[in-house]
Write an enzyme that holds these catalytic residues in place. Structure first.
Site, short mmCIF file in Angstrom:
data_model
loop_
_atom_site.label_atom_id
_atom_site.label_comp_id
_atom_site.label_asym_id
_atom_site.label_seq_id
_atom_site.Cartn_x
_atom_site.Cartn_y
_atom_site.Cartn_z
N SER A 1 28.38 15.85 -28.76
CA SER A 1 27.44 16.00 -29.88
C SER A 1 27.19 17.47 -30.16
O SER A 1 27.22 18.30 -29.25
CB SER A 1 26.12 15.32 -29.48
OG SER A 1 25.10 15.67 -30.39
N TYR B 1 18.77 14.19 -23.31
CA TYR B 1 19.94 13.56 -23.94
C TYR B 1 21.04 14.61 -24.14
O TYR B 1 22.19 14.42 -23.74
CB TYR B 1 19.56 12.93 -25.29
CG TYR B 1 20.77 12.64 -26.15
CD1 TYR B 1 21.69 11.67 -25.78
CD2 TYR B 1 21.01 13.35 -27.34
CE1 TYR B 1 22.83 11.42 -26.55
CE2 TYR B 1 22.14 13.12 -28.11
CZ TYR B 1 23.04 12.15 -27.72
OH TYR B 1 24.16 11.90 -28.48
N LYS C 1 24.92 15.19 -22.29
CA LYS C 1 26.22 15.40 -22.95
C LYS C 1 26.86 16.69 -22.44
O LYS C 1 28.08 16.73 -22.20
CB LYS C 1 26.04 15.48 -24.47
CG LYS C 1 25.65 14.17 -25.12
CD LYS C 1 26.81 13.20 -25.14
CE LYS C 1 26.43 11.86 -25.73
NZ LYS C 1 27.42 10.83 -25.52
P1 NAD Z 1 25.14 3.05 -30.16
O1 NAD Z 1 23.93 2.95 -29.32
O2 NAD Z 1 25.19 2.27 -31.42
O3 NAD Z 1 26.44 2.70 -29.31
C1 NAD Z 1 26.54 2.96 -27.94
C2 NAD Z 1 27.04 1.69 -27.28
O4 NAD Z 1 27.17 1.92 -25.88
C3 NAD Z 1 26.09 0.50 -27.46
O5 NAD Z 1 26.82 -0.59 -27.93
C4 NAD Z 1 25.54 0.26 -26.04
O6 NAD Z 1 25.26 -1.10 -25.84
C5 NAD Z 1 26.67 0.79 -25.18
N1 NAD Z 1 26.27 1.26 -23.85
C6 NAD Z 1 25.28 2.13 -23.55
N2 NAD Z 1 25.24 2.33 -22.21
C7 NAD Z 1 26.22 1.57 -21.68
C8 NAD Z 1 26.67 1.34 -20.35
N3 NAD Z 1 26.08 1.92 -19.30
N4 NAD Z 1 27.71 0.52 -20.16
C9 NAD Z 1 28.32 -0.10 -21.21
N5 NAD Z 1 27.92 0.07 -22.47
C10 NAD Z 1 26.89 0.90 -22.71
O7 NAD Z 1 25.38 4.61 -30.46
P2 NAD Z 1 26.39 5.30 -31.45
O8 NAD Z 1 25.60 5.92 -32.53
O9 NAD Z 1 27.49 4.38 -31.80
O10 NAD Z 1 26.90 6.47 -30.53
C11 NAD Z 1 28.09 6.37 -29.77
C12 NAD Z 1 28.25 7.62 -28.94
O11 NAD Z 1 28.27 8.76 -29.78
C13 NAD Z 1 27.11 7.85 -27.95
O12 NAD Z 1 27.65 8.34 -26.75
C14 NAD Z 1 26.26 8.89 -28.62
O13 NAD Z 1 25.55 9.68 -27.70
C15 NAD Z 1 27.32 9.71 -29.34
N6 NAD Z 1 26.77 10.41 -30.51
C16 NAD Z 1 26.15 9.71 -31.48
C17 NAD Z 1 25.60 10.37 -32.58
C18 NAD Z 1 24.88 9.60 -33.65
O14 NAD Z 1 24.21 10.21 -34.46
N7 NAD Z 1 24.99 8.29 -33.75
C19 NAD Z 1 25.73 11.76 -32.68
C20 NAD Z 1 26.40 12.45 -31.66
C21 NAD Z 1 26.93 11.76 -30.57
C1 UD1 Z 2 19.10 14.14 -34.14
C2 UD1 Z 2 18.91 14.47 -32.68
C3 UD1 Z 2 20.23 14.95 -32.13
C4 UD1 Z 2 21.33 13.91 -32.35
C5 UD1 Z 2 21.42 13.63 -33.85
C6 UD1 Z 2 22.42 12.53 -34.10
C7 UD1 Z 2 16.56 15.13 -32.49
C8 UD1 Z 2 15.62 16.26 -32.26
N1 UD1 Z 2 17.88 15.45 -32.56
O1 UD1 Z 2 19.51 15.29 -34.80
O2 UD1 Z 2 20.10 15.18 -30.74
O3 UD1 Z 2 22.58 14.39 -31.91
O4 UD1 Z 2 20.14 13.18 -34.31
O5 UD1 Z 2 22.55 12.26 -35.45
O6 UD1 Z 2 16.18 13.99 -32.56
N2 UD1 Z 2 13.98 14.16 -40.69
C9 UD1 Z 2 12.86 13.96 -41.44
N3 UD1 Z 2 12.20 12.78 -41.30
C10 UD1 Z 2 12.61 11.79 -40.47
C11 UD1 Z 2 13.78 11.99 -39.70
C12 UD1 Z 2 14.43 13.20 -39.83
O7 UD1 Z 2 12.45 14.84 -42.20
O8 UD1 Z 2 11.95 10.73 -40.38
C13 UD1 Z 2 14.72 15.43 -40.84
C14 UD1 Z 2 14.85 16.23 -39.56
O9 UD1 Z 2 13.76 17.13 -39.42
C15 UD1 Z 2 16.19 16.96 -39.79
C16 UD1 Z 2 16.99 15.95 -40.66
O10 UD1 Z 2 16.04 15.09 -41.23
O11 UD1 Z 2 15.98 18.13 -40.56
C17 UD1 Z 2 17.98 15.13 -39.85
O12 UD1 Z 2 17.29 14.52 -38.76
P1 UD1 Z 2 18.01 13.45 -37.80
O13 UD1 Z 2 18.69 12.43 -38.63
O14 UD1 Z 2 16.99 12.99 -36.82
O15 UD1 Z 2 19.15 14.31 -37.10
P2 UD1 Z 2 19.03 15.67 -36.23
O16 UD1 Z 2 17.66 16.15 -36.14
O17 UD1 Z 2 20.05 16.60 -36.75
#
Ligand code: NAD
Ligand code: UD1
Length: 349
Positions: free
Chosen positions: A127, A151, A155
């Site tokens: 991330s 979190y 990572k």
């Molecule tokens: P998500 O929660 O929808 O998917 C994660 C999946 O992993 C879920 O289905 C959950 O049930 C499964 N899981 C969690 N712990 C587990 C375990 N111990 N054993 C087996 N399964 C397990 O999240 P996502 O948004 O699809 O994210 C996927 C990955 O990408 C995560 O590692 C997250 O940290 C990373 N990531 C997500 C974002 C985002 O904004 N969504 C941003 C940066 C990184």
């Molecule tokens: C957040 C996480 C980051 C994660 C990322 C995944 C935090 C502090 N950071 O990042 O660790 O990797 O999501 O997508 O939670 N905002 C509002 N109102 C809301 C929600 C968000 O104004 O209700 C604003 C935030 O201040 C930011 C932008 O929208 O400026 C995006 O926010 P968000 O979607 O939560 O993502 P990140 O903060 O970038």
């Protein structure tokens, strides 16, 4: 069918389910391991419905070494994409042990099983949150790391473990070398264009896009815009939003790179997956209003602790080495989010 098998941890989740579609469409055999702690099996039913192809699903925890070992023995994967993890920043501050146990220990167990099974090609969901604060808002992969919450640190620790693992690799005639791509996602949003799969957050969403979508559909009454006094073009926070389908295509390209000569044996490399440009909170609201014809009720609230003013990717390395760049527009991201939200107002049921 290209005869290669990809084991997808966390494949029932938001990004994982979209990845399964791309993998199946690219001809891979797909094996999902997910404990369903933050997802429902319905997502995988829909993946199979969209693609007309089947996958194997194991409800298992990646920390369960015996279960993983048996799955690896049965399925003989060539590559692993590791999405499984917990991802809520606020929850990670309240329950750090849970996050380190699930994310860090879980990855340790997974890589131990991979080593034993001699499966050493890994694509990891990292991330942009691993980066420390920087005076330049456009992040390149060599920027200093400095996550500010458990979190993010989980990572960063996993990245360290994976770098150490590949550095310790010995050239051996009997063992494959580690090849690891650390994909640092910026802000994934959107949904598959079918509207059948998408993001289904538990409870009240923390992230902007699902929150806006739930205000638009009337599930939530008002969006709080966290700060309008940042040094940005309209005072609200700027992020690099990326369509989830573009994002998962980056994983397919990463697998191709791992399989190529270009990716050195024993290498562990980080790549930013982002668009390289940012949108402000108000720009997201405006785009949503334009696409949906709905008015988004919002109020300006204090800044959220830990938020940066502006953060977007320099995606040049992914273009150069993975031959990847985003293709979808903000309109696509909003349209597809809205399509998913209106077709599934209660998420997966
Ligand atoms: P998500 O929660 O929808 O998917 C994660 C999946 O992993 C879920 O289905 C959950 O049930 C499964 N899981 C969690 N712990 C587990 C375990 N111990 N054993 C087996 N399964 C397990 O999240 P996502 O948004 O699809 O994210 C996927 C990955 O990408 C995560 O590692 C997250 O940290 C990373 N990531 C997500 C974002 C985002 O904004 N969504 C941003 C940066 C990184
Ligand atoms: C957040 C996480 C980051 C994660 C990322 C995944 C935090 C502090 N950071 O990042 O660790 O990797 O999501 O997508 O939670 N905002 C509002 N109102 C809301 C929600 C968000 O104004 O209700 C604003 C935030 O201040 C930011 C932008 O929208 O400026 C995006 O926010 P968000 O979607 O939560 O993502 P990140 O903060 O970038």
């Amino acid at each position: 069918m290209n005869n290669k098998t990809v084991l997808v941890t966390g494949g029932a989740g938001y990004i994982g389910s979209h990845a399964c579609i791309e993998l199946l469409q690219a001809g891979f055999k797909v094996v999902v391991v997910d404990n369903l702690s933050n997802s429902k099996p319905e997502s995988l039913t829909r993946v199979q419905q969209i693609t007309g192809k089947s996958l194997s699903f194991y409800q298992a925890d990646i920390r369960d070494k015996q279960a993983l070992t048996e799955i690896f023995a049965k399925e003989s994967p060539d590559t692993v994409i590791h999405f499984a993890g917990l991802k809520a920043v606020g929850e990670s501050c309240e329950q750090p042990q849970l996050y380190y146990h699930n994310n860090v220990y879980g990855t340790l167990v997974l890589t131990e099983v991979m080593s034993q099974a001699n499966v050493k090609q890994l694509v990891f969901s990292s991330s942009a949150t691993v980066y420390g604060e920087s005076s330049c808002p456009q992040y390149t992969e060599d920027f200093a790391l400095g996550a500010i919450n458990p979190y993010g640190r989980s990572k960063a620790m996993i990245e360290d473990i994976l770098r150490d693992l590949s550095a310790a690799d010995k050239i051996s005639p009997t063992e494959s070398p580690w090849k690891i791509a650390l994909l640092r996602y910026f802000n994934p949003i959107g949904a598959h264009e079918s509207g059948l799969i998408g993001e289904d957050p538990n409870g009240i969403p923390n992230n902007l896009m699902p929150y806006v979508a739930q205000v638009a559909i009337g599930k939530l009454t008002q969006l709080s815009v966290f700060g309008d006094d940042y040094p940005t073009r309209d005072g609200t926070g700027i992020r690099d939003y990326i369509h989830v389908v573009d994002l998962v295509k980056g994983h397919i390209n990463a697998i191709a790179a791992l399989n190529s000569e270009k990716f050195a044996a024993g290498a562990c490399k980080a790549y930013n997956l982002g668009a390289g440009r940012g949108y402000s909170v108000l720009e997201i609201i405006n785009a949503f209003e334009k696409v949906t014809g709905k008015t988004i009720n919002y109020k300006i609230s204090p800044r959220r602790a830990g938020d940066l003013a502006e953060c977007f990717a320099n995606p040049d390395l992914a273009l150069k080495e993975l031959d990847w760049k985003v293709e979808k527009t903000l309109d696509d991201m909003v349209t597809d989010t809205w399509n998913w939200q209106t077709k599934n107002p209660q998420g997966y049921i």
